[in-house]
Design a protein around this motif. Structure first.
Motif, mmCIF file in Angstrom:
data_model
loop_
_atom_site.group_PDB
_atom_site.id
_atom_site.type_symbol
_atom_site.label_atom_id
_atom_site.label_comp_id
_atom_site.label_asym_id
_atom_site.label_seq_id
_atom_site.Cartn_x
_atom_site.Cartn_y
_atom_site.Cartn_z
ATOM 1 N N ASP A 275 -2.661 10.430 -8.164
ATOM 2 C CA ASP A 275 -4.029 10.711 -7.722
ATOM 3 C C ASP A 275 -4.714 9.504 -7.092
ATOM 4 O OD1 ASP A 275 -4.759 9.214 -9.945
ATOM 5 O OD2 ASP A 275 -5.569 10.901 -11.059
ATOM 6 N N ALA A 276 -3.982 8.389 -6.935
ATOM 7 C CA ALA A 276 -4.541 7.200 -6.274
ATOM 8 C C ALA A 276 -3.806 6.887 -4.971
ATOM 9 C CB ALA A 276 -4.474 5.994 -7.216
ATOM 10 N N ARG A 277 -2.894 7.755 -4.560
ATOM 11 C CA ARG A 277 -2.106 7.503 -3.347
ATOM 12 C C ARG A 277 -2.900 7.831 -2.089
ATOM 13 N NH1 ARG A 277 3.044 10.213 -6.016
ATOM 14 N NH2 ARG A 277 3.459 8.538 -7.504
ATOM 15 N N GLY A 278 -2.468 7.220 -0.994
ATOM 16 C CA GLY A 278 -3.089 7.490 0.294
ATOM 17 C C GLY A 278 -4.370 6.728 0.532
ATOM 18 N N GLN A 279 -4.660 5.730 -0.314
ATOM 19 C CA GLN A 279 -5.897 4.965 -0.195
ATOM 20 C C GLN A 279 -5.636 3.483 0.073
ATOM 21 O OE1 GLN A 279 -8.299 5.893 -3.699
ATOM 22 N NE2 GLN A 279 -7.330 7.896 -3.776
ATOM 23 N N GLY A 280 -4.376 3.131 0.334
ATOM 24 C CA GLY A 280 -4.038 1.736 0.641
ATOM 25 C C GLY A 280 -3.693 0.891 -0.562
ATOM 26 N N GLY B 260 8.688 3.530 4.566
ATOM 27 C CA GLY B 260 7.733 3.424 5.672
ATOM 28 C C GLY B 260 6.724 2.315 5.456
ATOM 29 N N LEU B 261 6.256 2.161 4.219
ATOM 30 C CA LEU B 261 5.313 1.090 3.891
ATOM 31 C C LEU B 261 5.928 -0.273 4.187
ATOM 32 C CD1 LEU B 261 2.781 -0.172 2.471
ATOM 33 C CD2 LEU B 261 4.052 0.077 0.338
ATOM 34 N N TYR B 262 7.156 -0.502 3.735
ATOM 35 C CA TYR B 262 7.789 -1.803 3.935
ATOM 36 C C TYR B 262 8.003 -2.077 5.422
ATOM 37 C CZ TYR B 262 8.524 -1.244 -1.054
ATOM 38 O OH TYR B 262 8.330 -1.028 -2.389
ATOM 39 N N ARG B 263 8.424 -1.092 6.173
ATOM 40 C CA ARG B 263 8.623 -1.280 7.612
ATOM 41 C C ARG B 263 7.296 -1.632 8.298
ATOM 42 N NH1 ARG B 263 13.630 0.176 9.572
ATOM 43 N NH2 ARG B 263 14.937 1.391 8.151
ATOM 44 N N ARG B 264 6.227 -0.898 7.958
ATOM 45 C CA ARG B 264 4.914 -1.171 8.571
ATOM 46 C C ARG B 264 4.374 -2.546 8.197
ATOM 47 N NH1 ARG B 264 4.337 4.037 6.916
ATOM 48 N NH2 ARG B 264 3.073 3.463 5.115
ATOM 49 N N ASP B 265 4.740 -3.033 7.019
ATOM 50 C CA ASP B 265 4.229 -4.318 6.556
ATOM 51 C C ASP B 265 5.117 -5.501 6.922
ATOM 52 O OD1 ASP B 265 1.996 -3.100 5.598
ATOM 53 O OD2 ASP B 265 2.213 -3.793 3.545
#
Length: 172
Positions: free
Chosen positions: A99-104, A137-142
């Motif tokens: 419930d805390a996902r999608g907020q960075g 995807g997070l690691y690639r974007r970062d």
């Protein structure tokens, strides 16, 4: 945004039940973090409590993201005791409650761990994650660099063998 604070060995017993519930939530949500679903509370709690010694010796560092007095995320670094490898650390258990996902929060936890690693003169971080996952995807974007993919590396929480991608990042 939640507050990110370090977890100490002394605080682990009190935080353990919440961390167990966070791990269960992640596994139930399909995260490939080393456990089959359904993950029972006792197994999850024992996994976290076993980190007391590495936390005490400094071989593990863990940070908690808290929001309104509850733990909604975590990230860890595993450090090597080998003299030739003290410049590197492995990122482990980046978990964000469903419930805390999608907020960075995942990105904030990762950035926090990177800053803390750099402050401790760890210049190389590495990790593995399920290929095709949201985390990949997070690691690639970062700015993490993929090294390669290993087929059939680990079972998903549902029991299917899945590939994993290995990443690294140099810190300045």
């Amino acid at each position: 945004m939640p507050t990110i604070t370090p977890l100490t060995a002394d605080a682990l017993p009190e935080a353990g039940p919440e961390l167990a519930r966070l791990l269960i939530d992640s596994v139930d949500g399909g995260a490939s973090v080393g456990f089959f679903a359904p993950l029972d509370f006792t197994t999850a709690l024992h996994w976290w409590l076993a980190l007391e010694s590495p936390l005490r010796t400094g071989n593990a560092l863990i940070w908690l993201a808290r929001e309104e007095h509850r733990i909604v995320g975590t990230i860890g670094l595993r450090l090597t005791a080998y003299p030739t490898g003290r410049h590197r650390a492995e990122v482990s258990k980046l978990l964000v409650h469903s419930d805390a996902r999608g907020q960075g929060l995942g990105r904030a936890l990762l950035a926090h761990a990177e800053r803390e690693a750099a402050a401790r003169e760890h210049t190389l971080l590495f990790l593995d994650t399920e290929t095709g996952s949201v985390a990949e995807g997070l690691y690639r974007r970062d700015g993490w660099t993929p090294v390669g993919t290993i087929p059939g590396f680990a079972h998903s929480p549902g029991g299917t063998l899945r590939p994993t991608t290995i990443f690294y990042k140099h810190l300045s």
